[in-house]
Write an enzyme that holds these catalytic residues in place. Sequence first.
Site, short mmCIF file in Angstrom:
data_model
loop_
_atom_site.label_atom_id
_atom_site.label_comp_id
_atom_site.label_asym_id
_atom_site.label_seq_id
_atom_site.Cartn_x
_atom_site.Cartn_y
_atom_site.Cartn_z
N GLY A 181 10.50 -15.42 -41.71
CA GLY A 181 11.37 -15.33 -42.88
C GLY A 181 11.88 -13.92 -43.12
N LYS A 215 8.03 -12.99 -30.41
CA LYS A 215 7.13 -13.44 -29.35
C LYS A 215 7.06 -14.96 -29.26
CE LYS A 215 2.67 -12.69 -31.79
NZ LYS A 215 1.34 -12.05 -31.67
N HIS A 236 5.07 -18.13 -38.47
CA HIS A 236 4.13 -18.70 -39.44
C HIS A 236 4.79 -19.12 -40.76
CE1 HIS A 236 0.16 -19.65 -40.96
NE2 HIS A 236 0.49 -19.06 -42.08
N SER A 275 4.94 -22.73 -41.83
CA SER A 275 3.81 -23.54 -42.30
C SER A 275 3.54 -23.36 -43.79
CB SER A 275 2.56 -23.21 -41.50
OG SER A 275 2.30 -21.84 -41.59
N GLY A 305 5.22 -23.24 -52.24
CA GLY A 305 6.45 -22.89 -52.93
C GLY A 305 6.69 -21.40 -53.05
N PHE A 325 1.41 -22.49 -60.58
CA PHE A 325 0.70 -21.95 -59.43
C PHE A 325 -0.36 -20.98 -59.92
CE2 PHE A 325 1.03 -21.48 -54.72
CZ PHE A 325 1.43 -22.77 -54.44
N GLN A 331 -7.14 -11.57 -48.51
CA GLN A 331 -7.20 -12.72 -49.42
C GLN A 331 -7.85 -13.94 -48.77
OE1 GLN A 331 -3.52 -15.01 -50.98
NE2 GLN A 331 -4.46 -14.03 -52.74
N HIS A 339 -8.32 -17.88 -49.34
CA HIS A 339 -7.77 -19.00 -50.10
C HIS A 339 -8.93 -19.96 -50.33
CE1 HIS A 339 -5.35 -22.45 -51.18
NE2 HIS A 339 -4.25 -21.74 -51.10
N LEU A 389 -4.89 -25.17 -44.10
CA LEU A 389 -4.77 -24.95 -45.53
C LEU A 389 -4.46 -26.24 -46.28
CD1 LEU A 389 -4.37 -22.71 -47.80
CD2 LEU A 389 -1.95 -23.08 -47.41
N GLU A 397 -2.33 -24.80 -52.55
CA GLU A 397 -2.62 -24.67 -53.98
C GLU A 397 -1.83 -25.70 -54.80
OE1 GLU A 397 -3.34 -20.59 -54.91
OE2 GLU A 397 -2.06 -20.76 -56.66
N ARG A 455 -6.88 -16.58 -56.69
CA ARG A 455 -7.60 -16.99 -55.48
C ARG A 455 -8.88 -16.19 -55.24
NH1 ARG A 455 -2.28 -17.79 -51.58
NH2 ARG A 455 -1.60 -19.65 -52.68
N HIS A 513 -6.63 -15.93 -45.55
CA HIS A 513 -5.29 -16.48 -45.68
C HIS A 513 -4.19 -15.44 -45.58
CE1 HIS A 513 -2.30 -19.35 -46.91
NE2 HIS A 513 -2.04 -18.73 -48.04
N ARG A 572 -2.91 -11.04 -54.04
CA ARG A 572 -1.56 -11.63 -54.17
C ARG A 572 -1.63 -12.94 -54.95
NH1 ARG A 572 1.58 -15.71 -51.15
NH2 ARG A 572 -0.25 -16.13 -49.87
N LEU A 573 -0.66 -13.16 -55.81
CA LEU A 573 -0.57 -14.47 -56.45
C LEU A 573 0.12 -15.43 -55.50
CD1 LEU A 573 0.37 -13.89 -60.19
CD2 LEU A 573 -1.87 -14.05 -59.10
N ASN A 604 4.13 -15.88 -54.30
CA ASN A 604 4.90 -14.63 -54.37
C ASN A 604 5.32 -14.14 -52.99
OD1 ASN A 604 5.37 -14.03 -57.02
ND2 ASN A 604 3.67 -12.58 -57.24
C1 LIG Z 1 -0.64 -22.03 -44.00
C2 LIG Z 1 0.09 -21.06 -44.88
C3 LIG Z 1 0.71 -21.48 -46.05
C4 LIG Z 1 1.37 -20.57 -46.86
N1 LIG Z 1 1.98 -21.03 -48.00
C5 LIG Z 1 2.67 -20.16 -48.77
C6 LIG Z 1 3.37 -20.62 -49.93
O1 LIG Z 1 3.41 -21.80 -50.24
N2 LIG Z 1 4.03 -19.70 -50.69
C7 LIG Z 1 4.05 -18.37 -50.37
O2 LIG Z 1 4.67 -17.60 -51.09
N3 LIG Z 1 3.40 -17.91 -49.26
C8 LIG Z 1 2.73 -18.77 -48.46
N4 LIG Z 1 2.09 -18.31 -47.34
C9 LIG Z 1 2.28 -16.91 -46.93
C10 LIG Z 1 3.65 -16.73 -46.30
O3 LIG Z 1 4.04 -17.92 -45.66
C11 LIG Z 1 3.68 -15.60 -45.28
O4 LIG Z 1 3.13 -14.44 -45.83
C12 LIG Z 1 5.11 -15.30 -44.84
O5 LIG Z 1 5.76 -16.47 -44.44
C13 LIG Z 1 5.15 -14.27 -43.73
O6 LIG Z 1 6.47 -14.15 -43.27
P1 LIG Z 1 6.87 -12.99 -42.26
O7 LIG Z 1 8.31 -13.16 -41.97
O8 LIG Z 1 6.41 -11.70 -42.79
O9 LIG Z 1 6.02 -13.27 -40.94
P2 LIG Z 1 5.92 -14.58 -39.96
O10 LIG Z 1 6.59 -15.77 -40.50
O11 LIG Z 1 4.46 -14.68 -39.64
O12 LIG Z 1 6.73 -14.10 -38.69
C14 LIG Z 1 6.26 -13.08 -37.82
C15 LIG Z 1 7.21 -12.96 -36.65
O13 LIG Z 1 6.88 -11.81 -35.88
C16 LIG Z 1 6.94 -12.11 -34.51
N5 LIG Z 1 6.05 -11.17 -33.81
C17 LIG Z 1 4.78 -10.80 -34.15
N6 LIG Z 1 4.32 -9.90 -33.27
C18 LIG Z 1 5.28 -9.69 -32.36
C19 LIG Z 1 5.40 -8.87 -31.20
N7 LIG Z 1 4.41 -8.08 -30.79
N8 LIG Z 1 6.55 -8.93 -30.49
C20 LIG Z 1 7.57 -9.74 -30.86
N9 LIG Z 1 7.51 -10.53 -31.96
C21 LIG Z 1 6.39 -10.49 -32.69
C22 LIG Z 1 6.53 -13.57 -34.44
O14 LIG Z 1 7.02 -14.16 -33.25
C23 LIG Z 1 7.20 -14.14 -35.69
O15 LIG Z 1 8.52 -14.49 -35.40
C24 LIG Z 1 1.40 -19.20 -46.50
C25 LIG Z 1 0.79 -18.77 -45.34
C26 LIG Z 1 0.12 -19.68 -44.55
C27 LIG Z 1 -0.60 -19.16 -43.32
#
Ligand SMILES: Cc1cc2nc3c(=O)[nH]c(=O)nc-3n(C[C@H](O)[C@H](O)[C@H](O)COP(=O)(O)OP(=O)(O)OC[C@H]3O[C@@H](n4cnc5c(N)ncnc54)[C@H](O)[C@@H]3O)c2cc1C
Length: 578
Positions: free
Chosen positions: A11, A34, A41, A44, A48, A113, A227, A229, A239, A242, A282, A350, A385-386, A389
Amino acid sequence: MIDVLIVGGGGAGLRAAIAVAETDPSLTVAVVSKVYPMRSHTVSAEGGAAAVIGIGDTLDEHAYDTISGGDWLCDQDAVEAFVAEAPRELIRLEHWGCPWSRESDGRVAVRPFGGMKRMRTWYAADKTGFHLLHTLFQTTLKYQEIIRYDEWYVTQLIVDDGRVHGVVAIEIRTGRVEAIAARTVILATGGCGRVFPFTTNAAIKTGDGMSLAYRAGAPLKDMEFVQYHPTGLPFTGILITEAARAEGGWLINKDGYRYLQDYDLGQPTDTPKLRSMELGPRDRLSQAFVAEQNKGRTVETPYGPVVYLDLRHLGEAKIDMRIPFVRELCRSYQNLDPATDLIPVRPVVHYMMGGVHTDLDGATPIAGLYAAGETACVSINGANRLGSNSLPEILVFGARAGAAAAGFARSHQGGQASAVRSQGEDERRRLRRVLDDGRGTGPRIADLREEMQQTLEGAAGIYRTGDPLAKAVETLASLRERAVDARVDDHSATFNTELISLIELHAMLDVAETVVACALNRTESRGAHQRLDFPARDDAGFLAHSLVHRAPSGVPSVGLLPVTLTRWPPGERVYGRD
Ligand SMILES: Cc1cc2nc3c(=O)[nH]c(=O)nc-3n(C[C@H](O)[C@H](O)[C@H](O)COP(=O)(O)OP(=O)(O)OC[C@H]3O[C@@H](n4cnc5c(N)ncnc54)[C@H](O)[C@@H]3O)c2cc1C
C-alpha cells in the site's frame, strides 16, 4: 536514470508511486518488489481503515485517541497531519474504485475499533486490505511512467557522501544482479514480524528495508515497541480481526467467564465496562491474557495456552454479512464454525511500531532516501498502534513521501555513476562468493532463524526484564557470527530462494539486535514495552523516542530523541466508547 525508485509494492509503495506520477508526469518511477505487488502483506488486512467521517466525530478526538493509545510517545505534529489527511485519502480511494461497505441509506459504513472512542473505521466487509491494494494497483496501471521490477530483491542501498544514488537488486528469476541508478529511493518494505516465532505476518515480512537503511547509516526509531494482537489462531498465527470484537464478540477464559472485566484496561469510570472491554487497546488485552495464564484460567493446547473468542451470539446472518472472512478462515484453518463453536485464540506478534526514522515527509537523514508505511517510524503509533490506523497511515505518508521525493528528484542532479558502478560490482562479487563458497558444513539457515525467533520471544515478548534482555544481546551476537558461515546448498542462479532466505536472515538479525538493545535501554514501562523490573511509566526519563544507529563496530548504539508535543500533555491512558 530513475527519478524515484520505490522499494516495495504494498500500500505505501503504490500510493507513493501514484503521488510521484500526479506531482510530475515527466518523472520516471520504478517500483521494485520481491513479490508481485498484489501479494504484499497489505492484501491481508481485514478490519478497516480509520478516518473521521461521522457527524459528531472530530479530528481532535481521532488525534487524542491515537496519542493516548500510543501512551504519549507519538509525535503530535505527525498525528495532527495524519488525522487531517486520512479522510481525504479514503475518499480519494473511493473515487479510484474502492468498494467501501455502505449503510442502507448509502452512507459509508463505519465500525468501532479498539481504543477508538468513536466509530470511525471504514471497511470493505473484512477484506479491506485486499480491496485497498487492488484499487491502488489498478490505479498505478494508468500511469505509463510507472515501471515495475516484479520479483526483484533489493540487497543494498547505494549511498555515497551522505546521499543515496540507487540500489543493488537481484532478479529472482534469473539471479542477475543489477545496480539501478536513481535520484531518490523510497523504502516501503513493510514490517518484520517474522523476527518472532508466532506472528500474523506473511513470510516476506523480514524487515529488509529497516536493515537496508540501518546498514547505510540511517537510524531506526522505537524498535522496542512490538505489538501483540490478542486474537491469533494457535499454531498458524492467522489473525482473527479485531472487527470480530467490534461486531460484538467476547473473550472468555476456560470457565466461560469474560475475564477482561477483572482488569484495568483504561476505560473511563463512567463507561459501562462490559460493553467496551473487548475493544480495549491491544497491548492491554495481550497483557491481560498473560495474567489469566498465570492464574491458570487459560486452556492448554498442543500449540500453547489459549482463551476463546465467542461469536456465537452474533448469529449466522451477521457473521456472514460483516465478517465472512473470519468464518472462512476458521473453517479452513481451524476446522470449526464460529456461528456454533468457540474460536481458540492467543496473542500473536502483529505489528512493529518502530522503523526507519523519518520526518513528516518521509525523509531520512540520508539525502534522497525516504521511508513510508510500516517500515518507517514517523511517528504516529508511539508505544502502541491503534487498530485500523495503519492502512490510512500507509496512504497518508506514502503520498507525502512520494510528493517529497518527486520534489527532491526535480531539484537535484543525477546520482554518482562511479558509486553506482563500483558498489554494484562489490555487491555482485559478494553474492557470487556466497554461492561459490560451498559452505557444506556450516549451520542451517532455518536453525539459526529459529534460535533468533525463540531468543526474541523469550527476552522481548509481552513482558521483559533486564537479565534475559542482556543475555539475548549475547545470543544474537553469536548468531550473527555463526550466520556468516551459514550453509547454502543451492548454488543455482534461478529462483534461488535459499540465497534470499540467507539475506533475509541477516536483515532479521539486524532488526532483532535493535529491538533488544532498545528494550534493554528503556528502563520504564510504556504501551507495548512492559519491563517487570521497571513497571512504571517514567516521563521524566523516557518521554522520548529511542534512536538506534549502527556503530562502526557493527553493534547497535541507542540514544534518545524528545517526543514532539503540541496540544496534549501526557496524561493517563483512557479509552471507551461514549
Ligand atoms: C493479517 C494482518 C491484518 C491487518 N489488518 C489491518 C487492518 O485491518 N487495518 C489496519 O490499519 N492495519 C492492518 N494491518 C497492518 C497493515 O496491513 C500493514 O501495516 C500495512 O499494510 C503495511 O503496508 P506497507 O505498504 O508498509 O507494507 P507491505 O504491504 O508489507 O508491503 C511491503 C512491500 O515491500 C516489498 N519488499 C520487502 N522487502 C523487499 C526487498 N528486499 N526487495 C524488494 N521488495 C521488498 C514486498 O515485496 C512488498 O511489496 C494488518 C496486518 C496484518 C499482518
